[in-house]
Design a protein around this motif. Structure first.
Motif, PDB file in Angstrom:
ATOM      1  N   LYS A 166       0.839  -1.204   0.000  1.00 60.19           N
ATOM      2  CA  LYS A 166       0.000   0.000   0.000  1.00 60.19           C
ATOM      3  C   LYS A 166       0.880   1.262   0.000  1.00 60.19           C
ATOM      4  N   ILE A 167       1.917   1.248   0.811  1.00 57.16           N
ATOM      5  CA  ILE A 167       2.825   2.399   0.876  1.00 57.16           C
ATOM      6  C   ILE A 167       3.551   2.565  -0.453  1.00 57.16           C
ATOM      7  N   TRP A 168       4.018   1.458  -1.042  1.00 59.07           N
ATOM      8  CA  TRP A 168       4.708   1.529  -2.329  1.00 59.07           C
ATOM      9  C   TRP A 168       3.776   2.121  -3.389  1.00 59.07           C
ATOM     10  N   ARG A 169       2.543   1.648  -3.433  1.00 58.11           N
ATOM     11  CA  ARG A 169       1.569   2.117  -4.427  1.00 58.11           C
ATOM     12  C   ARG A 169       1.316   3.624  -4.281  1.00 58.11           C
ATOM     13  N   ASN A 170       1.115   4.092  -3.055  1.00 68.22           N
ATOM     14  CA  ASN A 170       0.874   5.517  -2.826  1.00 68.22           C
ATOM     15  C   ASN A 170       2.111   6.356  -3.146  1.00 68.22           C
ATOM     16  N   THR A 171       3.275   5.863  -2.766  1.00 66.16           N
ATOM     17  CA  THR A 171       4.530   6.564  -3.064  1.00 66.16           C
ATOM     18  C   THR A 171       4.724   6.673  -4.570  1.00 66.16           C
ATOM     19  N   PHE A 172       4.490   5.585  -5.277  1.00 66.31           N
ATOM     20  CA  PHE A 172       4.633   5.583  -6.736  1.00 66.31           C
ATOM     21  C   PHE A 172       3.694   6.606  -7.374  1.00 66.31           C
ATOM     22  N   LYS A 173       2.428   6.621  -6.960  1.00 71.52           N
ATOM     23  CA  LYS A 173       1.439   7.544  -7.534  1.00 71.52           C
ATOM     24  C   LYS A 173       1.823   9.004  -7.295  1.00 71.52           C
ATOM     25  N   ILE A 174       2.296   9.294  -6.094  1.00 70.87           N
ATOM     26  CA  ILE A 174       2.700  10.676  -5.777  1.00 70.87           C
ATOM     27  C   ILE A 174       3.888  11.081  -6.649  1.00 70.87           C
ATOM     28  N   CYS A 175       4.895  10.242  -6.717  1.00 73.95           N
ATOM     29  CA  CYS A 175       6.090  10.564  -7.512  1.00 73.95           C
ATOM     30  C   CYS A 175       5.742  10.732  -8.985  1.00 73.95           C
ATOM     31  N   LYS A 176       4.834   9.910  -9.483  1.00 72.38           N
ATOM     32  CA  LYS A 176       4.423   9.958 -10.894  1.00 72.38           C
ATOM     33  C   LYS A 176       3.743  11.292 -11.237  1.00 72.38           C
ATOM     34  N   ARG A 177       3.076  11.910 -10.259  1.00 69.92           N
ATOM     35  CA  ARG A 177       2.433  13.204 -10.503  1.00 69.92           C
ATOM     36  C   ARG A 177       3.450  14.327 -10.672  1.00 69.92           C
ATOM     37  N   TYR A 178       4.615  14.186 -10.068  1.00 67.54           N
ATOM     38  CA  TYR A 178       5.614  15.246 -10.088  1.00 67.54           C
ATOM     39  C   TYR A 178       6.745  15.010 -11.092  1.00 67.54           C
ATOM     40  N   LEU A 179       7.069  13.743 -11.318  1.00 68.19           N
ATOM     41  CA  LEU A 179       8.282  13.409 -12.062  1.00 68.19           C
ATOM     42  C   LEU A 179       8.018  12.343 -13.126  1.00 68.19           C
ATOM     43  N   ILE A 180       9.028  12.076 -13.918  1.00 64.70           N
ATOM     44  CA  ILE A 180       8.967  11.056 -14.965  1.00 64.70           C
ATOM     45  C   ILE A 180       9.522   9.755 -14.399  1.00 64.70           C
ATOM     46  N   HIS A 181       8.755   8.685 -14.555  1.00 63.42           N
ATOM     47  CA  HIS A 181       9.176   7.368 -14.076  1.00 63.42           C
ATOM     48  C   HIS A 181      10.249   6.827 -15.006  1.00 63.42           C
ATOM     49  N   ILE A 182      11.405   6.506 -14.452  1.00 60.59           N
ATOM     50  CA  ILE A 182      12.528   6.034 -15.259  1.00 60.59           C
ATOM     51  C   ILE A 182      12.698   4.523 -15.152  1.00 60.59           C
ATOM     52  N   GLN A 183      12.734   4.030 -13.921  1.00 59.65           N
ATOM     53  CA  GLN A 183      12.996   2.607 -13.733  1.00 59.65           C
ATOM     54  C   GLN A 183      12.593   2.201 -12.319  1.00 59.65           C
ATOM     55  N   ASN A 184      11.828   1.151 -12.178  1.00 56.60           N
ATOM     56  CA  ASN A 184      11.379   0.646 -10.871  1.00 56.60           C
ATOM     57  C   ASN A 184      11.046   1.785  -9.918  1.00 56.60           C
ATOM     58  N   SER A 185      11.896   2.086  -8.970  1.00 53.68           N
ATOM     59  CA  SER A 185      11.626   3.134  -7.977  1.00 53.68           C
ATOM     60  C   SER A 185      12.489   4.370  -8.217  1.00 53.68           C
ATOM     61  N   VAL A 186      12.697   4.704  -9.480  1.00 53.39           N
ATOM     62  CA  VAL A 186      13.541   5.845  -9.857  1.00 53.39           C
ATOM     63  C   VAL A 186      12.740   6.804 -10.726  1.00 53.39           C
ATOM     64  N   PHE A 187      12.800   8.079 -10.376  1.00 54.54           N
ATOM     65  CA  PHE A 187      12.094   9.140 -11.096  1.00 54.54           C
ATOM     66  C   PHE A 187      13.046  10.294 -11.341  1.00 54.54           C
ATOM     67  N   GLU A 188      12.767  11.100 -12.377  1.00 57.80           N
ATOM     68  CA  GLU A 188      13.575  12.289 -12.641  1.00 57.80           C
ATOM     69  C   GLU A 188      12.704  13.383 -13.220  1.00 57.80           C
ATOM     70  N   GLY A 189      13.203  14.614 -13.162  1.00 66.45           N
ATOM     71  CA  GLY A 189      12.486  15.731 -13.760  1.00 66.45           C
ATOM     72  C   GLY A 189      12.899  17.061 -13.171  1.00 66.45           C
ATOM     73  N   ASP A 190      12.311  18.117 -13.703  1.00 66.45           N
ATOM     74  CA  ASP A 190      12.564  19.474 -13.235  1.00 66.45           C
ATOM     75  C   ASP A 190      11.464  19.890 -12.268  1.00 66.45           C
ATOM     76  N   LEU A 191      11.859  20.356 -11.092  1.00 64.90           N
ATOM     77  CA  LEU A 191      10.913  20.826 -10.091  1.00 64.90           C
ATOM     78  C   LEU A 191      11.396  22.153  -9.502  1.00 64.90           C
ATOM     79  N   THR A 192      10.450  22.968  -9.086  1.00 62.24           N
ATOM     80  CA  THR A 192      10.790  24.182  -8.351  1.00 62.24           C
ATOM     81  C   THR A 192      10.972  23.806  -6.881  1.00 62.24           C
ATOM     82  N   LYS A 193      11.499  24.751  -6.096  1.00 55.37           N
ATOM     83  CA  LYS A 193      11.660  24.502  -4.659  1.00 55.37           C
ATOM     84  C   LYS A 193      10.303  24.263  -4.003  1.00 55.37           C
ATOM     85  N   VAL A 194       9.292  24.974  -4.452  1.00 58.97           N
ATOM     86  CA  VAL A 194       7.945  24.809  -3.906  1.00 58.97           C
ATOM     87  C   VAL A 194       7.413  23.415  -4.231  1.00 58.97           C
ATOM     88  N   GLN A 195       7.638  22.939  -5.453  1.00 59.69           N
ATOM     89  CA  GLN A 195       7.186  21.601  -5.832  1.00 59.69           C
ATOM     90  C   GLN A 195       7.915  20.529  -5.029  1.00 59.69           C
TER      91      GLN A 195
END
Length: 92
Positions: free
Chosen positions: A17-46
């Protein structure tokens, strides 16, 4: 700011459940690269908003999140070995 986010969730009774929620949150902010890895451009507020959302789920005694920050992606050289997923294939 260019960021790379990596997380590790302990897969116990609550883990999926925690993994699923963590994945969904990260996916809203960043690009999913691999398994539990995300990347992207964010502001300090984001970044602060992302951190606040993740803190609701990440267990300090069992899980971890690492955020690597750089001023710009151009300061980071990326090499990929093995299977390389084409991120553009997700667009219609």
């Amino acid at each position: 700011m260019y960021v790379i986010l990596v997380y590790d969730i302990k897969m116990d009774d609550e883990g999926s459940k925690i993994w699923r929620n963590t994945f969904k949150i990260c996916k809203r902010y960043l690009i999913h690269i691999q398994n539990s890895v995300f990347e992207g451009d964010l502001t300090k507020v984001q970044i602060a908003s992302l951190q606040m959302e993740l803190k609701k789920y990440i267990r300090k005694d069992k899980d971890s999140v690492i955020l690597f920050k750089s001023r710009d992606a151009k300061w980071l050289e990326r090499e990929m070995w093995g299977i390389q997923e084409d991120l553009t294939s997700r667009f219609l």
